[in-house]
Scaffold this motif. Structure first.
Motif, PDB file in Angstrom:
ATOM      1  N   PRO A  13      12.700 -19.691   8.990  1.00  0.00           N
ATOM      2  CA  PRO A  13      12.216 -19.405   9.985  1.00  0.00           C
ATOM      3  C   PRO A  13      11.049 -20.399  10.175  1.00  0.00           C
ATOM      4  CG  PRO A  13      11.306 -18.034   8.382  1.00  0.00           C
ATOM      5  CD  PRO A  13      12.744 -18.436   7.852  1.00  0.00           C
ATOM      6  N   ARG A  14      10.595 -21.115  11.290  1.00  0.00           N
ATOM      7  CA  ARG A  14       9.561 -22.160  11.385  1.00  0.00           C
ATOM      8  C   ARG A  14       8.274 -21.399  11.593  1.00  0.00           C
ATOM      9  NH1 ARG A  14       8.921 -23.709  16.331  1.00  0.00           N
ATOM     10  NH2 ARG A  14      10.853 -22.270  17.434  1.00  0.00           N
ATOM     11  N   ILE A  15       7.410 -21.994  10.880  1.00  0.00           N
ATOM     12  CA  ILE A  15       5.729 -21.472  10.796  1.00  0.00           C
ATOM     13  C   ILE A  15       5.333 -21.580  12.355  1.00  0.00           C
ATOM     14  CG2 ILE A  15       3.606 -22.205  10.173  1.00  0.00           C
ATOM     15  CD1 ILE A  15       4.812 -23.327   7.669  1.00  0.00           C
ATOM     16  N   GLN A  16       4.497 -20.603  12.624  1.00  0.00           N
ATOM     17  CA  GLN A  16       3.798 -20.326  13.991  1.00  0.00           C
ATOM     18  C   GLN A  16       4.784 -20.044  15.193  1.00  0.00           C
ATOM     19  OE1 GLN A  16       0.504 -20.237  14.428  1.00  0.00           O
ATOM     20  NE2 GLN A  16       0.553 -20.804  12.133  1.00  0.00           N
ATOM     21  N   HIS A  66       4.015  -7.025  17.843  1.00  0.00           N
ATOM     22  CA  HIS A  66       4.387  -8.749  18.230  1.00  0.00           C
ATOM     23  C   HIS A  66       3.365  -9.498  17.317  1.00  0.00           C
ATOM     24  CE1 HIS A  66       7.661  -7.838  21.073  1.00  0.00           C
ATOM     25  NE2 HIS A  66       6.905  -7.071  21.392  1.00  0.00           N
ATOM     26  N   GLY A  67       3.573 -10.650  16.737  1.00  0.00           N
ATOM     27  CA  GLY A  67       2.746 -11.468  16.202  1.00  0.00           C
ATOM     28  C   GLY A  67       3.455 -12.850  15.773  1.00  0.00           C
ATOM     29  N   THR A  68       2.778 -13.555  15.014  1.00  0.00           N
ATOM     30  CA  THR A  68       3.439 -14.911  14.559  1.00  0.00           C
ATOM     31  C   THR A  68       3.622 -15.057  12.923  1.00  0.00           C
ATOM     32  OG1 THR A  68       1.174 -15.895  14.558  1.00  0.00           O
ATOM     33  CG2 THR A  68       2.438 -16.082  16.557  1.00  0.00           C
ATOM     34  N   LEU A  69       4.355 -15.972  12.735  1.00  0.00           N
ATOM     35  CA  LEU A  69       4.785 -16.601  11.253  1.00  0.00           C
ATOM     36  C   LEU A  69       3.735 -17.424  10.986  1.00  0.00           C
ATOM     37  CD1 LEU A  69       6.417 -16.290   8.829  1.00  0.00           C
ATOM     38  CD2 LEU A  69       7.798 -18.034   9.437  1.00  0.00           C
ATOM     39  N   ALA A  70       2.561 -16.907  10.023  1.00  0.00           N
ATOM     40  CA  ALA A  70       1.442 -17.922   9.602  1.00  0.00           C
ATOM     41  C   ALA A  70       1.916 -18.688   8.553  1.00  0.00           C
ATOM     42  CB  ALA A  70       0.350 -17.006   9.225  1.00  0.00           C
ATOM     43  N   ASP A  71       2.960 -18.501   7.865  1.00  0.00           N
ATOM     44  CA  ASP A  71       3.096 -19.258   6.542  1.00  0.00           C
ATOM     45  C   ASP A  71       4.425 -18.731   5.839  1.00  0.00           C
ATOM     46  OD1 ASP A  71       3.428 -21.074   4.737  1.00  0.00           O
ATOM     47  OD2 ASP A  71       1.243 -20.905   4.007  1.00  0.00           O
ATOM     48  N   ILE A  72       5.243 -19.529   5.125  1.00  0.00           N
ATOM     49  CA  ILE A  72       6.332 -18.952   4.572  1.00  0.00           C
ATOM     50  C   ILE A  72       6.087 -18.831   3.097  1.00  0.00           C
ATOM     51  CG2 ILE A  72       8.134 -19.829   6.333  1.00  0.00           C
ATOM     52  CD1 ILE A  72       8.694 -22.317   4.670  1.00  0.00           C
ATOM     53  N   VAL A  91       7.862 -14.586   0.064  1.00  0.00           N
ATOM     54  CA  VAL A  91       6.927 -14.306   0.558  1.00  0.00           C
ATOM     55  C   VAL A  91       6.537 -14.953   1.909  1.00  0.00           C
ATOM     56  CG1 VAL A  91       4.496 -12.977   0.404  1.00  0.00           C
ATOM     57  CG2 VAL A  91       5.742 -13.232  -1.569  1.00  0.00           C
ATOM     58  N   ASP A  92       6.466 -14.173   2.965  1.00  0.00           N
ATOM     59  CA  ASP A  92       6.011 -14.923   4.136  1.00  0.00           C
ATOM     60  C   ASP A  92       4.567 -14.131   4.728  1.00  0.00           C
ATOM     61  OD1 ASP A  92       8.298 -16.270   4.267  1.00  0.00           O
ATOM     62  OD2 ASP A  92       9.481 -14.836   5.642  1.00  0.00           O
ATOM     63  N   ARG A  93       3.866 -15.009   5.317  1.00  0.00           N
ATOM     64  CA  ARG A  93       2.474 -14.474   5.653  1.00  0.00           C
ATOM     65  C   ARG A  93       2.528 -14.481   7.111  1.00  0.00           C
ATOM     66  NH1 ARG A  93      -2.586 -17.158   6.974  1.00  0.00           N
ATOM     67  NH2 ARG A  93      -1.676 -18.967   5.999  1.00  0.00           N
ATOM     68  N   LEU A  94       2.269 -13.098   7.788  1.00  0.00           N
ATOM     69  CA  LEU A  94       2.250 -12.858   8.899  1.00  0.00           C
ATOM     70  C   LEU A  94       0.922 -12.477   9.736  1.00  0.00           C
ATOM     71  CD1 LEU A  94       5.150 -10.286   8.955  1.00  0.00           C
ATOM     72  CD2 LEU A  94       5.384 -12.511   9.010  1.00  0.00           C
ATOM     73  N   ALA A  95       0.770 -12.972  10.798  1.00  0.00           N
ATOM     74  CA  ALA A  95      -0.574 -12.977  11.597  1.00  0.00           C
ATOM     75  C   ALA A  95      -0.214 -11.685  12.673  1.00  0.00           C
ATOM     76  CB  ALA A  95      -1.005 -14.123  12.224  1.00  0.00           C
ATOM     77  N   ILE A  96      -0.296 -10.380  12.181  1.00  0.00           N
ATOM     78  CA  ILE A  96       0.067  -9.381  12.902  1.00  0.00           C
ATOM     79  C   ILE A  96      -0.722  -8.212  12.537  1.00  0.00           C
ATOM     80  CG2 ILE A  96       1.864  -8.693  11.356  1.00  0.00           C
ATOM     81  CD1 ILE A  96       3.690  -8.000  13.792  1.00  0.00           C
ATOM     82  N   ARG A  97      -1.094  -7.145  13.327  1.00  0.00           N
ATOM     83  CA  ARG A  97      -1.658  -5.928  12.827  1.00  0.00           C
ATOM     84  C   ARG A  97      -0.642  -4.725  12.767  1.00  0.00           C
ATOM     85  NH1 ARG A  97      -7.681  -5.728  15.910  1.00  0.00           N
ATOM     86  NH2 ARG A  97      -8.428  -7.713  15.160  1.00  0.00           N
ATOM     87  N   THR A  98      -0.569  -4.263  11.637  1.00  0.00           N
ATOM     88  CA  THR A  98       0.232  -3.216  11.556  1.00  0.00           C
ATOM     89  C   THR A  98      -0.275  -1.992  11.048  1.00  0.00           C
ATOM     90  OG1 THR A  98       0.984  -4.119   9.253  1.00  0.00           O
ATOM     91  CG2 THR A  98       2.302  -4.793  10.977  1.00  0.00           C
ATOM     92  N   PRO A 100      -7.698  -8.900   5.831  1.00  0.00           N
ATOM     93  CA  PRO A 100      -8.007  -8.628   7.215  1.00  0.00           C
ATOM     94  C   PRO A 100      -7.283  -8.024   7.971  1.00  0.00           C
ATOM     95  CG  PRO A 100      -8.458 -11.067   6.282  1.00  0.00           C
ATOM     96  CD  PRO A 100      -7.636 -10.306   5.291  1.00  0.00           C
ATOM     97  N   GLU A 101      -7.563  -7.257   9.007  1.00  0.00           N
ATOM     98  CA  GLU A 101      -6.693  -6.420   9.651  1.00  0.00           C
ATOM     99  C   GLU A 101      -5.345  -7.205  10.422  1.00  0.00           C
ATOM    100  OE1 GLU A 101      -8.898  -4.417  12.757  1.00  0.00           O
ATOM    101  OE2 GLU A 101      -9.906  -3.251  11.297  1.00  0.00           O
ATOM    102  N   ASP A 102      -5.626  -8.532  10.838  1.00  0.00           N
ATOM    103  CA  ASP A 102      -4.167  -9.393  11.268  1.00  0.00           C
ATOM    104  C   ASP A 102      -3.703 -10.263  10.278  1.00  0.00           C
ATOM    105  OD1 ASP A 102      -6.299 -11.117  10.831  1.00  0.00           O
ATOM    106  OD2 ASP A 102      -6.227 -12.263  12.703  1.00  0.00           O
ATOM    107  N   VAL A 103      -3.755  -9.709   9.186  1.00  0.00           N
ATOM    108  CA  VAL A 103      -2.950 -10.050   7.969  1.00  0.00           C
ATOM    109  C   VAL A 103      -1.975  -9.344   7.299  1.00  0.00           C
ATOM    110  CG1 VAL A 103      -2.864 -11.647   5.733  1.00  0.00           C
ATOM    111  CG2 VAL A 103      -4.813 -12.114   7.486  1.00  0.00           C
ATOM    112  N   ALA A 104      -0.681  -9.686   7.183  1.00  0.00           N
ATOM    113  CA  ALA A 104       0.285  -8.664   6.741  1.00  0.00           C
ATOM    114  C   ALA A 104       1.159  -9.752   6.041  1.00  0.00           C
ATOM    115  CB  ALA A 104       1.087  -7.997   7.612  1.00  0.00           C
ATOM    116  N   PHE A 105       2.087  -9.265   5.064  1.00  0.00           N
ATOM    117  CA  PHE A 105       3.052 -10.066   4.335  1.00  0.00           C
ATOM    118  C   PHE A 105       4.536  -9.493   4.444  1.00  0.00           C
ATOM    119  CE2 PHE A 105      -0.865 -11.176   2.532  1.00  0.00           C
ATOM    120  CZ  PHE A 105      -0.805 -12.465   2.318  1.00  0.00           C
TER     121      PHE A 105
END
Length: 600
Positions: free
Chosen positions: A471-474, A495-501, A510-517, A548-553
């Protein structure tokens, strides 16, 4: 209290004198009769505290009398009238003659039937004095102070044993239910193993003889009255402290024996009457069940009862056309429910008891089953309707809830599911979609992922299709999961975005996600814009840190594919790469996302 007979202000009395030949034959005032020696002894102790001349006689046939005397006929009438007026003896007391009595058992060693001398009373003249039989006037208005009575020791129980012939005669007076009860007690004690029929044949006689031998009695095979009392006392000892008493609930239309020493009525919440614990044991509870209905109502109640916390899922279940039985047990409680439908009325009860107290629970349950009786009417369906309503309560009873619920997703047509390892850690039982039990088939400890297989057949509407590309970052992503742990009936798409792979420390897989879960989302699938699965959402427990609330993996999809291949599962690969409408991704999420629940 003062040992006195008369309380009239002024009473002229010829002091009671020995009954001699020139007087009428001696008589007694019979005050009570009891069908057991133990009850008679208790009554004697009670009367002896306040009255003189208390005697105990066998009447034959297993009955025992308490009588005052002996007196002359005239004196006996005076005693009878005064003590009745004082209410010191029952109003139905009467004059009894020597022929009414057999062996004397109290006072120990006395035989007033053969030697009917009347013992002197405190306050009477010395019988040897010249004027002991003279008339005198007794002033009782202001009696002289008497010395404080000294506490007397309880009299030793009087032991009177029957001969085998007498035992057989008293046994012959037993009802069929009483004979069956003796067989029940012998079976409980481990001496009898045949049917409970009330017939005292060779097997019953042999068990009685064995019990007699082990309890220090001559093994005649015929229990005396006292031995029967002893056996039944042993049988009932396990119920001591429960205060098992008859309870009549006319609102519910149920009558039965309840352990009112450990539970007490608390409230009605139709169709239940709640009896909650009053102390120890804390987990004791009784629920009476009463409602009008038909077979459909009965079956609905059967299904609802199995969702309640008081009915653990482990245990036998049986449902017939007009009845059902539910037994549930866990490490804390054992629950027994039985319900029947008759004449349009559904009635029954539930007994909840602490685990590990099986002998007492079994005995108590048997007494409750034996005493259960239907009365007219059922509980008003509006009873308790004004109580505060909660989504996790059914008529005041808590719905059984899992320790936690997380998310997962189907990976093959047989219903195999992947989820986060934290979702199923230390679970006594794992379920998929709330009902289907599952077991851990494979673990990927390095990524905190497990593969679950259902123990029964499952037919998923769809299975995950994994992305074949990195997958593509962002890029846009979405996570499907039971955010509120099953409160909502369908998964939620966030919904969110892929912050990093890579992870925060640059680790692969491990992928880092910008999302609130939310915690319930853990284990759910992570989708790209085309609806293909690119990973599995990790739980906060997996991360081991507060983020942070908007960080998930998420666990990279390629690691999951490797685990599936090792487990012999051929995963599906997505063919489409272009972005799909949001409705398509939502439908795909609903089809493959699974509620994973961990139970105690």
């Amino acid at each position: 209290m003062i040992r006195r007979i008369f309380t009239l202000v002024l009473l002229t009395l010829v002091l009671v004198r020995p009954a001699v030949a020139q007087d009428s034959d001696p008589v007694w005032v019979q005050v009570e009769a009891h069908p057991s020696l133990r009850e008679a002894q208790e009554a004697i102790r009670r009367y002896s505290r306040d009255l003189n001349d208390v005697n105990g006689f066998s009447l034959g046939g297993g009955w025992y009398a308490i009588a005052l005397g002996p007196y002359s006929r005239a004196d006996a009438n005076q005693v009878l009238n005064v003590l009745r007026a004082e209410r010191s003896i029952p109003r139905d007391s009467y004059i009894a003659f020597p022929a009414s009595f057999q062996q004397q058992f109290f006072p120990v060693g006395d035989n007033t039937l053969s030697n009917p001398a009347i013992p002197a009373r405190p306050g009477a003249d010395d019988p040897d004095s010249a004027d002991s039989g003279a008339a005198r006037t007794v002033q009782l208005t202001d009696p002289a102070p008497e010395p404080e009575p000294q506490p007397q020791p309880e009299p030793e129980p009087v032991v009177i044993e029957e001969t085998p012939a007498e035992a057989r005669r008293s046994e012959a007076l037993l009802s069929r239910d009483e004979r069956m009860f003796l067989q029940v007690a012998l079976k409980w004690a481990g001496y009898y193993s045949a049917g409970i029929d009330g017939a005292f044949g060779r097997g019953t006689r042999g068990s009685m003889a064995s019990w007699q031998r082990d309890n220090g009695h001559e093994p005649t095979g015929v229990l005396t009255t006292r031995q029967r009392e002893k056996l039944i006392g042993q049988y009932n000892a396990v119920l001591e402290g429960l205060d098992l008493r008859r309870h009549v609930d006319r609102d519910a239309g149920i009558e039965m024996d309840l352990p009112l020493g450990v539970v007490a009525f608390d409230r009605y919440e139709a169709p239940f009457a709640h009896f909650d614990p009053t102390g120890t044991p804390e987990d004791a509870r009784v629920i009476l069940i009463s409602q009008a209905g038909n077979q459909d109502t009965l079956y609905g109640l059967y299904d609802i009862m199995q969702t309640l916390a008081i009915v653990p899922p482990d245990g036998p279940r049986e449902r017939g056309n007009n009845s059902f039985t539910l037994v549930g047990e866990n490490r804390r409680i054992v629950s027994h429910t039985e319900v029947t439908l008759k004449d349009g009325q559904i009635k029954g009860f539930t007994l909840v008891w602490p685990a590990g107290d099986e002998e007492r629970r079994t005995r108590l349950l048997g007494e409750m089953q034996r005493s259960f009786a239907r009365l007219p009417g059922t509980l008003d369906p509006g009873r308790g309707a004004s109580q505060d309503q909660q989504i996790d309560l059914v008529s005041g009873l808590e719905i059984r809830r899992p320790l936690r619920s997380r998310s997962g997703f189907f990976v093959d047509g047989a219903g195999s599911v992947v989820t986060t390892a934290a979702a199923v850690a230390s679970c006594g039982r794992i379920t998929l979609e709330g009902e289907q039990e599952a077991q851990v088939a494979r673990r990927l400890d390095s990524a905190g992922v497990v593969l679950l297989r259902a123990t029964g057949a499952m037919a998923p509407r769809a299975v995950a299709e994994f992305s074949a590309s990195i997958p593509r970052i962002q890029s846009d992503i979405s996570v499907a999961g039971y955010s509120y742990e099953g409160v909502l009936g369908a998964p939620t798409l966030t919904h969110g975005t892929l912050a990093d792979i890579r992870g925060l420390n640059g680790e692969d897989g491990v992928d880092r996600l910008a999302i609130r879960t939310l915690p319930g989302d853990a284990g759910g699938p992570v989708f790209d814009a085309a609806g293909a699965v690119i990973g599995l959402l990790q739980s906060g427990e997996d991360a081991g840190r507060t983020l942070p609330e908007d960080v998930a993996f998420s666990v990279d999809g390629r690691l999951i594919l490797d685990m599936l291949a090792e487990a012999g599962i051929q995963p599906r690969t997505a063919s489409a790469t272009a972005s799909m409408p949001a409705e398509f991704v939502t439908r795909r999420a609903n089809d493959i996302t699974v509620l994973v629940s961990c139970w105690e």
